[in-house]
Design a protein around this motif. Structure first.
Motif, short mmCIF file in Angstrom:
data_model
loop_
_atom_site.label_atom_id
_atom_site.label_comp_id
_atom_site.label_asym_id
_atom_site.label_seq_id
_atom_site.Cartn_x
_atom_site.Cartn_y
_atom_site.Cartn_z
N LEU A 49 -5.04 22.02 0.53
CA LEU A 49 -4.95 21.91 2.00
C LEU A 49 -4.99 20.44 2.43
CD1 LEU A 49 -4.93 23.13 4.86
CD2 LEU A 49 -7.42 23.20 4.75
N ALA A 50 -5.90 19.67 1.81
CA ALA A 50 -6.02 18.25 2.17
C ALA A 50 -4.71 17.52 1.86
CB ALA A 50 -7.17 17.60 1.41
N SER A 51 -4.11 17.79 0.69
CA SER A 51 -2.83 17.17 0.32
C SER A 51 -1.75 17.53 1.34
CB SER A 51 -2.37 17.65 -1.06
OG SER A 51 -3.14 17.08 -2.05
N THR A 52 -1.72 18.82 1.70
CA THR A 52 -0.70 19.29 2.65
C THR A 52 -0.86 18.63 4.01
OG1 THR A 52 -0.70 21.42 1.52
CG2 THR A 52 0.24 21.37 3.73
N LEU A 53 -2.11 18.58 4.49
CA LEU A 53 -2.35 17.99 5.82
C LEU A 53 -2.07 16.49 5.80
CD1 LEU A 53 -5.55 19.87 7.05
CD2 LEU A 53 -3.15 20.31 7.64
N PHE A 54 -2.45 15.82 4.69
CA PHE A 54 -2.17 14.38 4.57
C PHE A 54 -0.67 14.13 4.63
CE2 PHE A 54 -0.72 11.11 1.57
CZ PHE A 54 -1.14 9.98 2.26
N PHE A 55 0.09 14.91 3.86
CA PHE A 55 1.54 14.70 3.80
C PHE A 55 2.20 15.04 5.15
CE2 PHE A 55 5.92 15.59 2.31
CZ PHE A 55 6.15 14.37 1.70
N SER A 56 1.69 16.08 5.81
CA SER A 56 2.24 16.44 7.14
C SER A 56 1.95 15.33 8.14
CB SER A 56 1.62 17.74 7.64
OG SER A 56 1.81 18.76 6.71
N GLY A 57 0.70 14.81 8.10
CA GLY A 57 0.32 13.72 9.02
C GLY A 57 1.14 12.47 8.77
N LEU A 58 1.31 12.16 7.49
CA LEU A 58 2.14 11.00 7.13
C LEU A 58 3.57 11.20 7.63
CD1 LEU A 58 2.20 8.32 5.34
CD2 LEU A 58 3.21 9.77 3.58
N GLY A 59 4.07 12.43 7.45
CA GLY A 59 5.42 12.75 7.91
C GLY A 59 5.56 12.55 9.41
N TRP A 60 4.55 13.00 10.16
CA TRP A 60 4.58 12.84 11.62
C TRP A 60 4.57 11.36 12.00
CZ3 TRP A 60 5.80 14.67 16.08
CH2 TRP A 60 5.20 14.20 17.25
N GLY A 61 3.68 10.58 11.36
CA GLY A 61 3.58 9.15 11.66
C GLY A 61 4.88 8.42 11.33
N LEU A 62 5.43 8.72 10.16
CA LEU A 62 6.67 8.04 9.75
C LEU A 62 7.85 8.50 10.62
CD1 LEU A 62 6.30 7.97 5.85
CD2 LEU A 62 6.11 6.06 7.44
N THR A 63 7.79 9.72 11.10
CA THR A 63 8.85 10.19 12.01
C THR A 63 8.80 9.39 13.31
OG1 THR A 63 8.76 12.40 11.05
CG2 THR A 63 9.78 12.22 13.22
N ARG A 64 7.58 9.12 13.81
CA ARG A 64 7.44 8.29 15.03
C ARG A 64 8.05 6.91 14.80
NH1 ARG A 64 7.50 11.64 18.54
NH2 ARG A 64 7.33 9.88 19.96
N VAL A 65 7.72 6.32 13.62
CA VAL A 65 8.28 4.99 13.28
C VAL A 65 9.80 5.09 13.20
CG1 VAL A 65 8.40 3.22 11.47
CG2 VAL A 65 6.20 4.28 12.02
N HIS A 66 10.25 6.13 12.54
CA HIS A 66 11.69 6.33 12.32
C HIS A 66 12.46 6.38 13.65
CE1 HIS A 66 14.87 7.66 9.54
NE2 HIS A 66 15.31 8.41 10.53
N LEU A 67 11.81 6.96 14.67
CA LEU A 67 12.50 7.15 15.95
C LEU A 67 12.52 5.88 16.81
CD1 LEU A 67 11.29 10.70 17.03
CD2 LEU A 67 13.43 10.02 15.98
N THR A 68 11.51 5.05 16.63
CA THR A 68 11.41 3.92 17.55
C THR A 68 11.84 2.60 16.92
OG1 THR A 68 9.10 3.73 16.88
CG2 THR A 68 9.52 4.90 18.94
N ALA A 69 11.88 2.53 15.59
CA ALA A 69 12.13 1.25 14.92
C ALA A 69 13.61 0.96 14.71
CB ALA A 69 11.39 1.25 13.58
N SER A 70 13.88 -0.23 14.16
CA SER A 70 15.25 -0.63 13.87
C SER A 70 15.82 0.23 12.74
CB SER A 70 15.27 -2.09 13.42
OG SER A 70 14.58 -2.19 12.18
N ARG A 71 17.12 0.06 12.45
CA ARG A 71 17.77 0.88 11.43
C ARG A 71 17.11 0.71 10.08
NH1 ARG A 71 22.42 0.04 8.21
NH2 ARG A 71 23.33 2.02 7.56
N TRP A 72 16.79 -0.53 9.72
CA TRP A 72 16.20 -0.79 8.40
C TRP A 72 14.79 -0.23 8.30
CZ3 TRP A 72 18.79 -1.28 4.30
CH2 TRP A 72 20.08 -1.85 4.35
#
Lengths: 42, 400
Positions: free
Chosen positions: B50-73
């Motif tokens: 469960l901890a691995s799953t929640l960590f990876f989901s949280g990381l995914g959410w955070g990186l998705t936020r970065v992905h949406l707001t940051a430059s192409r690279w």
């Protein structure tokens, strides 16, 4: 498939309930079976 | 741990979830379903899973936020980082070539992460391109962790989940018969898994089989039996979760369409694990193919561009399916089949013309031959799916 075999809705529903009961019976017989899921993604 | 897939406990839990989702609204429904999903993952995988799953989901959410707001690279970097963390967490066999044993944390390895990765990447890419207009924070966690599709798919698209969750589209008709059909589908799926699948499994190839010691007849029987066992096991599971999803109001997409009737290997992948094929087509094959065609080297060579894109897609598919060398070979074999099919198709079209070829393929001998070849090609590739690493290595050494 069901509609072609049993165009009458009441008959069709009855047949479906009977088939469901049959499947439950089969599953009850096999309830002690252990299964491995080989497609869990890794 | 406390619950097994498709066990009585699983079915009781599903009944509870169906009642919860159907009888509640608003935040109670959202938070209640999220709590149920988290409890399910804990019961299935334990605290570390469960901890691995929640960590990876949280990381995914955070990186998705970065992905949406940051430059192409930065966007490319965030998606790459997610994939690298995934590879590290699943402890891929090839990491042994780069990392000392002390740096590998195999306890983070948990099932369900590969499906989770593809759901996160899909939202990431589609939200940036505008296909998904907005990620609803109330829907996204349940989309990622929905218990019914968490372990083995099908890979549902976010828009489809969101629209059904918000009752914009209906999972099934609101009739007694449609609900009875969903129940029948659950029962039939269980029969496929527990009765037909377990019967076929007696004859199927086992992970530690010494393939070179088998006679040709034994080899054929075990391979074909494994093919049909896998179909019963996986499609039965999908029947159950599609039935449960229908009753819950969030029906996942269909994943199988009689793959044993496929007449070529491309057709096979549109019938087998269809939701994965569509994902790979959208996010691997199409971008690679378009990129190749836009380059000066392949602009006039669409066949070569298609073959390269297909090989790469199947390589990704193989590595997604598992962490060992067998899965890598599984992907390469399917890539090779697709390449052969494309070249063969090209040659036949040039020799016979499209119209005549279509006529031959539509004839019953043409269909039977196509089905037989495809079934055996797909079954052969599953050899590397099923064998464990020592058996794959022994097989390759024996062949070379």
């Amino acid at each position: 498939m069901w509609s072609a075999l049993f165009p009458n809705r009441s008959v069709r529903m009855t047949m479906k309930i009977l088939v469901a009961a049959g499947l439950v019976g089969i599953l009850f017989v096999f309830s002690a079976t252990e299964v491995d899921f080989v497609y869990t993604g890794f | 741990m406390f619950i097994d897939l498709l066990s009585w406990e699983f079915l009781l839990f599903s009944a509870f979830a169906i009642i919860l989702v159907a009888s509640s609204t608003g935040p109670v429904r959202t938070v209640g379903f999220l709590g149920a999903n988290i409890a399910f993952i804990f019961a299935l995988l334990g605290p570390i899973g469960l901890a691995s799953t929640l960590f990876f989901s949280g990381l995914g959410w955070g990186l998705t936020r970065v992905h949406l707001t940051a430059s192409r690279w930065a966007a490319i970097l965030s998606a790459t980082l997610l994939v690298l963390v995934f590879i590290y967490m699943l402890d891929y066999e090839f990491l042994g070539l780069f990392l000392p044993d002390a740096a590998r944390l195999s306890f983070l390895q948990t099932v369900g992460l590969s499906f989770l990765l593809f759901r996160i990447l899909h939202v990431m890419i589609d939200a940036r391109s505008g296909v998904i207009d907005r990620i609803d924070p109330a829907v996204y966690p349940n989309y990622l962790l929905a218990f019914s599709t968490f372990m083995m798919g099908p890979i549902q698209r976010y828009q489809d989940f969101r629209d059904q969750w918000a009752d914009r589209t209906q999972a099934i008709e609101m009739t007694y018969e449609a609900h009875l059909d969903a129940g029948l589908r659950i029962l039939w799926g269980l029969v496929k898994v527990y009765v037909i699948g377990t019967f076929i499994f007696r004859f199927a190839l086992q992970p530690n089989t010494d393939v070179l010691a088998l006679s040709l007849g034994e080899f054929w029987l075990q391979l074909v039996a494994f093919y049909f066992f896998l179909y019963m096991n996986f499609s039965g599971y999908c029947d159950v979760v599609i039935g449960i999803g229908s009753l819950m109001g969030i029906r996942p997409p269909e994943n199988f369409n009689n793959p044993y009737f496929a007449q070529n290997i491309a057709d096979f992948w549109l019938r087998q694990h269809r939701s994965l094929t569509l994902w790979l087509t959208d996010y691997v094959f199409n971008p690679v193919y378009k990129k190749a065609l836009s380059s000066s080297s392949f602009a006039s060579l669409p066949l070569a561009a298609g073959i390269i894109a297909a090989m790469l897609t199947m390589l990704v598919s193989g590595l997604w399916h598992g962490t060992t060398i067998g899965f890598l070979i599984f992907g390469l074999v399917h890539g090779t089949w697709l390449a052969i099919y494309r070249i063969w198709d090209h040659v036949l079209v040039a020799r016979l013309g499209k119209k005549r070829l279509r006529k031959i393929r539509a004839s019953w001998p043409g269909r039977v031959v196509g089905m037989a070849i495809t079934l055996h090609a797909a079954a052969f590739a599953f050899l590397f799916f099923q064998l464990d690493t020592p058996s794959v290595v022994a097989l390759l050494k024996g062949l070379l």
